[in-house]
Every structure is written in structure tokens, then in C-alpha cells.
Design a protein around this motif. Structure first.
Motif, PDB file in Angstrom:
ATOM      1  N   THR A 161     -23.171 -20.900  24.375  1.00  0.00           N
ATOM      2  CA  THR A 161     -23.817 -20.832  22.788  1.00  0.00           C
ATOM      3  C   THR A 161     -22.693 -21.710  21.867  1.00  0.00           C
ATOM      4  O   THR A 161     -22.532 -21.311  20.638  1.00  0.00           O
ATOM      5  N   SER A 162     -22.071 -22.625  22.426  1.00  0.00           N
ATOM      6  CA  SER A 162     -20.999 -23.279  21.801  1.00  0.00           C
ATOM      7  C   SER A 162     -21.732 -24.159  20.538  1.00  0.00           C
ATOM      8  O   SER A 162     -22.584 -24.903  20.699  1.00  0.00           O
ATOM      9  N   LEU A 163     -20.988 -24.246  19.328  1.00  0.00           N
ATOM     10  CA  LEU A 163     -21.494 -25.311  18.425  1.00  0.00           C
ATOM     11  C   LEU A 163     -19.964 -26.170  18.432  1.00  0.00           C
ATOM     12  O   LEU A 163     -19.175 -25.968  17.857  1.00  0.00           O
ATOM     13  N   PHE A 164     -20.326 -27.429  19.021  1.00  0.00           N
ATOM     14  CA  PHE A 164     -19.110 -28.304  19.060  1.00  0.00           C
ATOM     15  C   PHE A 164     -18.668 -29.188  17.849  1.00  0.00           C
ATOM     16  O   PHE A 164     -19.431 -30.019  17.432  1.00  0.00           O
ATOM     17  N   LEU A 165     -17.797 -28.524  17.098  1.00  0.00           N
ATOM     18  CA  LEU A 165     -17.320 -29.258  15.872  1.00  0.00           C
ATOM     19  C   LEU A 165     -15.861 -29.799  16.162  1.00  0.00           C
ATOM     20  O   LEU A 165     -14.875 -28.703  15.537  1.00  0.00           O
ATOM     21  N   PRO A 166     -15.507 -30.647  16.660  1.00  0.00           N
ATOM     22  CA  PRO A 166     -14.285 -30.908  17.291  1.00  0.00           C
ATOM     23  C   PRO A 166     -13.179 -31.130  16.114  1.00  0.00           C
ATOM     24  O   PRO A 166     -12.082 -31.130  16.121  1.00  0.00           O
ATOM     25  N   ASN A 167     -13.824 -31.712  14.956  1.00  0.00           N
ATOM     26  CA  ASN A 167     -12.915 -32.079  13.815  1.00  0.00           C
ATOM     27  C   ASN A 167     -13.169 -31.271  12.631  1.00  0.00           C
ATOM     28  O   ASN A 167     -12.584 -31.480  11.406  1.00  0.00           O
ATOM     29  N   LEU A 168     -13.618 -29.878  12.907  1.00  0.00           N
ATOM     30  CA  LEU A 168     -13.718 -28.786  11.734  1.00  0.00           C
ATOM     31  C   LEU A 168     -12.324 -28.634  11.378  1.00  0.00           C
ATOM     32  O   LEU A 168     -11.430 -28.273  12.101  1.00  0.00           O
ATOM     33  N   SER A 169     -12.144 -28.669   9.904  1.00  0.00           N
ATOM     34  CA  SER A 169     -11.030 -28.253   9.202  1.00  0.00           C
ATOM     35  C   SER A 169     -11.224 -27.038   8.460  1.00  0.00           C
ATOM     36  O   SER A 169     -10.011 -26.388   8.169  1.00  0.00           O
ATOM     37  N   ILE A 170     -12.312 -26.854   7.785  1.00  0.00           N
ATOM     38  CA  ILE A 170     -12.331 -25.572   7.044  1.00  0.00           C
ATOM     39  C   ILE A 170     -13.560 -24.817   7.269  1.00  0.00           C
ATOM     40  O   ILE A 170     -14.604 -25.200   7.436  1.00  0.00           O
ATOM     41  N   LEU A 171     -13.440 -23.426   7.215  1.00  0.00           N
ATOM     42  CA  LEU A 171     -14.170 -22.693   7.844  1.00  0.00           C
ATOM     43  C   LEU A 171     -14.438 -21.551   6.763  1.00  0.00           C
ATOM     44  O   LEU A 171     -13.404 -20.987   6.429  1.00  0.00           O
TER      45      LEU A 171
END
Length: 559
Positions: A138-148
Motif C-alpha cells: 500500500t505504498s504511496l511513492f513520494l520520493p521527493n516529499l519534504s513536508i508532511l
């Protein structure tokens, strides 16, 4: 059919950073074209691609959502370019969904992820954010995510820890209730994470106050302490164990610290956070905490500190003395914000004279007067602090109802020496409707929304709105409802016009003024072109969102 934790994309709300509700704290900068599309050679004939790739972002930042959609239709390269801005911020809803609901083809463009609450009665869940998707996971692939930005209402401890282990997040904000205590068998973060900003606003929905409930906060602080630059810690009166607060981890890179309702058992905790080689330049503290007051009373001069904010509305003689002692030892501060109401006697006899005589570098000031108005003496003393560039004043009731009948004429008259003012703000200000109708309610100005007698309501409505107001071709109940809505719409526009008049008066009096807040509306401009309402829909802000973003030093502000 069994279900698995996954993300649900809510199509009823915008998914982009241009949604104003999710731009309250800061703007998210999209990634560059060459970083996301490495090795791709653009063949587009679109003129923008003749520029160096480093300049793409300087052009696209001026495009609206409509412009970006049009750009995406030009060709494949333009589609890739538009996606960088269109999907730099993603808003999703966490809930239990069937496998496959996580699919998202622009994950490499996403820089910021806003997780919003699921509908009532739904359980929230979050998958891995940094691993490539697979057919069974169930991965959501966000390789460049900086802010959650996790905006509750609830989550489990393992949810957040899994996110931090599997993603590239550098800025984390958690707000909500922990519905499950940290498991002793849960794999913890074993190596320091390169997190730069952390905002914790955590409650415990199960009512359990045992040590297991605070383990999550303690573990996160220990895991992130080596790289953390900004820490906002809101404890909601949670009692952290004495051993932990006496042996807090070292924060060698910390620059900004906010402690709000965190009951630290040890009075030495703040000293440990600062340390001998402190780099902290911004401090916001809950002055109702005995440990925090003890620190303010005894810390002496803090040479690196530039910005200070005292939060919460408690006021007492001991707090007053502790705060004055702190200010007397730190007259090098550039920012002094005191959010709680101060009695006018204390303000005029001690606080304002100290700020006026000793604070030679003061550029930003926020004061709240515990009185129905601000006296001429107070305004004159404030006007002598000629170094000010930002000023935020308030008086009267600080609750839901505004009671400060502001006198803009006096403020313009007595604050005239502040020639360097660039930002000027008033909160809890209210007004008296001129020539009100005899039947108009005598309640709060903002609640009654009563137009003066003689004002032509049609002048503040469009032609279609005026037809709705007149109630053509509708039943009686619908007509009454539409008329009430249109009267409210007309009042908002009339009120904005009145406030705009005051804003332009301030712009002419203060030639450096570029932004002001009054009547629950934000205005920007200059004395040459005039001011205009920042929000084109003329929506008032009783919660002072724009003002807090502009001036507060205790909000989550990744850089």
C-alpha cells in the motif's frame, strides 16, 4: 473482501498548493524540471524551453491554476513542466480502502502532503511514503516529499514512525490524538533523522496518562534532536516524566523554540535546551508555566536571542515581575510579542518605558491592552519607539466577541512619528454602524451585519445577486433565505469599503506601509497605487490567519 490501509484522494477539494486553506503557513516551492525528469531531453517548441532550465520556476510561479492547465495541454514537455507546480502539494484523506487506492502517477512532483481527517466513524491509516509501489503493498511513492502536515483528529504511534522511516520528510507537523500507545515491540527510529522542523500538538484520546503515552514524544525528540532547527511543542498539559525533562537530548542546531502548555518538571529543562553554545534566536514560551517563568527570571542575558513571544492569557504580579526581569536583561531583542492582556497601569508605568528607553533594536512589537481602549499616553509612548517596522495592537475582550471600538483618528494622530512602519495591525477592533435602523439588533458589529439607513443595497450587489435579493420566481421561504444571504453579502462589501478607506488613510500617513490588518481584513499596497483587500472574495478573518502568518513567531514555518 479484506481491506488494507491506503490513501483516498478526495475529489471534492483542491489537491494543489494554490488552495488558500493550506497556504496559511508557507508556500511550497516546486522542484526543478531537471531534477524530476533527469536525463529527459525536451523537444518542445514552446518558447519557455529556450530559456535555461534554472529559469523555468521563476516563470511558472506567476501562473494561475487555469494557466497551468492550459500549459499542460500544449505538448508532452509542457505537461511535465506544468505538473511540477500543479502537484507540488497533495491533499489526501486517510482511511481504510481497498488495495490499489494509493495509485498516483505524479508522486515525484509532490513536495508537500496534507493529510486531512477521514469522515466520522472511519478509521485512519497511512502507508509507506518512500518505497516504490508494489502490487500487494500500500505504498504511496513520494520520493521527493519534504513536508508532511498531518491534521488529525487521530493517528497511531506506529503510523508516524513508519512515515519517518520510509520517507524523505524534512518538515513534520502532527496534530491530533494518539489512539494507541507506543508499543514496546514496535521498531523505533534507530538512526537520527534529518528532520529540520517539528510541530507536535498531541493529545491522548484513550485518557491513559501512563508513561507509555508520552513515549512517542520522547522518542521523536531524541530521534530528531541532532538536526532540528525549529521545535514547536504543544503539550496540552501533558505531564512528561521527570527523568526525561531532566535529561533532554541536545539540540545543537536549534534556532526556534516554542513551548506551549508543556509541563516540564525540571526548572533546568530550558537551560538544557539552550545549552552553553546555544544558537536559538527565537523563543515563544507559555508564561503560565512555573518552570518557564523561573527560566525567564534567572536566565540573564541571552545574546543570540532576537525574537521573543510570551503566549497565553494569564496575568499575575509574579508573571509581571518575571517578564520585566527578563526584558531588562535582554534589551537587544528585535521582537517582543506579549499575547496576554496587560493592565493599562502596568503598561504605562513599567513595560512601555522599558521598551522606549532601552530597546534600541526593537522592530516588531505586539501588545494587548486590558482595557476598553488604548490611551493617548500609551500611543504617544509607543510612537517614541521609532525603530518599529511592525506593530500589532489590540484591546478590549480577547474572546469571540470584539469590544474595542477603535478610534482610527487618534491612532493616526499619535502614531505619526513611526515613519518606518511597514506592517500595521489591529485585532479585536469593532465599529459602530453609522445611522443604524431603529430595528437593527444592538449586538456585536460583526454579528449583526446591519447596513446604515440610506445605503442602497443594490450598489453592493451584482445584477444576478440583486435578482436573488428581490426574490423573483421563487417560493416565499426560498425568497426570504436568498434575501438574507444577499443582505449579508452586501454588508461584507460595504464593510470592506469602509475598512479600505481607513487603510488608505494609513498608507498616506505612513509612507513605508505595505501591509495592514483592520476590521478582520488584510490589505496590501503602497501610498502611490493605494491599498486593496488581499483576499479578492472579501472574506473576513476572525481567527486572524493572515495576520498570524505575517507577524507571529510561534507558528510552524519551515524554511
Amino acid at each position: 473482501m479484506s481491506t488494507h490501509p491506503a490513501f483516498f484522494f478526495d475529489s471534492t477539494v483542491p489537491h494543489f498548493a494554490t488552495d488558500s486553506k493550506y497556504r496559511q503557513m508557507f508556500d511550497t516551492v516546486p522542484l526543478t524540471f531537471d531534477r524530476v525528469h533527469q536525463g529527459h531531453i525536451a523537444s518542445s517548441a514552446f518558447p519557455l524551453f529556450k530559456l535555461p532550465v534554472e529559469l523555468f520556476g521563476h516563470v511558472t510561479k506567476y501562473l494561475s491554476i487555469k494557466d497551468l492547465k492550459a500549459l499542460a495541454l500544449v505538448d508532452r514537455d509542457c505537461y511535465k513542466l506544468a505538473a511540477l507546480s500543479q502537484y507540488r502539494t497533495l491533499q489526501i484523506e486517510a482511511r481504510i480502502q481497498a488495495p490499489g487506492a494509493y495509485a498516483f502517477s505524479h508522486g515525484q512532483c509532490v513536495r508537500r502532503l496534507n493529510v486531512i481527517p477521514p469522515p466520522w466513524g472511519k478509521d485512519s491509516a497511512v502507508p509507506s511514503l518512500g518505497r516504490p509501489p508494489c502490487h500487494t503493498g500500500t505504498s504511496l511513492f513520494l520520493p521527493n516529499l519534504s513536508i508532511l502536515n498531518w491534521d488529525g483528529p487521530s493517528f497511531t504511534a506506529d503510523t508516524i514512525l513508519e512515515c519517518m522511516r520510509t520517507s524523505s520528510v524534512q518538515h513534520l507537523r502532527i496534530r491530533g490524538a494518539v489512539v494507541k500507545s507506543l508499543s514496546t515491540t514496535l521498531p523505533l527510529i534507530s538512526t537520527p533523522c534529518p528532520l529540520e522542523t517539528l510541530s507536535l500538538d498531541i493529545d491522548w484520546s484513550d485518557g491513559d496518562s501512563s508513561q507509555g503515552n508520552v513515549l512517542l514524544t520522547e522518542h521523536l525528540l531524541r530521534a530528531f534532536s541532532p538536526h532540528l532547527r525549529q521545535l514547536i511543542w504543544k503539550g496540552r498539559q501533558t505531564r512528561y516524566n521527570d527523568t526525561f525533562t531532566r535529561h533532554l537530548p541536545s539540540f545543537p542546531r536549534l534556532r526556534s523554540l516554542v513551548l506551549d502548555s508543556v509541563l516540564l518538571h525540571s526548572e533546568d529543562a530550558l537551560y538544557h535546551l539552550f545549552g552553553n553554545k546555544t544558537c536559538i534566536d527565537s523563543l515563544s514560551v507559555d508564561t503560565a508555566s512555573p518552570a518557564n517563568r523561573a527560566f525567564l527570571r534567572t536566565c540573564g542575558s541571552l545574546p543570540t536571542l532576537q525574537h521573543f513571544s510570551a503566549i497565553h492569557d494569564a496575568w499575575s504580579d509574579c508573571l509581571y515581575q518575571d517578564l520585566l526581569t527578563f526584558l531588562e536583561h535582554n534589551d537587544h531583542l528585535e521582537t517582543v510579542h506579549i499575547a496576554h492582556p496587560i493592565p493599562p497601569t502596568d503598561m504605562d508605568l513599567r513595560l512601555l518605558p522599558i521598551l522606549n528607553q532601552y530597546f534600541g533594536a526593537l522592530t516588531s512589537l505586539r501588545l494587548v491592552f486590558d482595557d476598553i481602549d488604548i490611551s493617548q499616553q500609551s500611543l504617544q509612548t509607543i510612537s517614541s519607539i521609532t525603530t518599529l517596522k511592525q506593530l500589532w495592537l489590540s484591546a478590549g475582550n480577547q474572546g469571540f466577541r470584539s469590544t474595542w471600538v477603535i478610534r482610527h483618528h487618534d491612532i493616526l494622530k499619535y502614531l505619526k512619528p513611526l515613519t518606518g512602519i511597514e506592517t500595521l495591525a489591529f485585532s479585536q477592533d469593532t465599529y459602530i454602524t453609522p445611522n443604524p435602523h431603529v430595528l437593527s439588533p444592538r449586538i456585536d458589529y460583526y454579528a449583526s451585519k446591519a447596513l446604515p439607513v440610506g445605503v442602497d443595497i443594490a450598489a453592493y450587489l451584482t445584477s444576478p445577486e440583486n435578482l436573488l435579493y428581490e426574490g423573483h420566481n421563487v417560493d416565499y421561504e426560498t425568497g426570504i433565505s436568498q434575501q438574507a444571504q444577499m443582505r449579508e453579502q452586501a454588508w461584507e462589501r460595504w464593510h470592506a469599503d469602509c475598512m479600505l478607506t481607513f487603510a488608505n488613510q494609513y498608507s498616506q500617513a505612513f509612507l513605508s506601509l505595505r501591509w495592514c490588518f483592520l476590521g478582520q481584513l488584510a490589505f496590501s499596497g503602497d501610498n502611490q497605487t493605494g491599498f486593496a483587500v488581499v483576499d479578492t472574495k472579501l472574506r473576513r478573518e476572525p481567527c486572524l490567519v493572515s495576520l498570524r502568518k505575517k507577524m507571529s513567531i510561534d507558528i510552524w514555518r519551515p524554511e
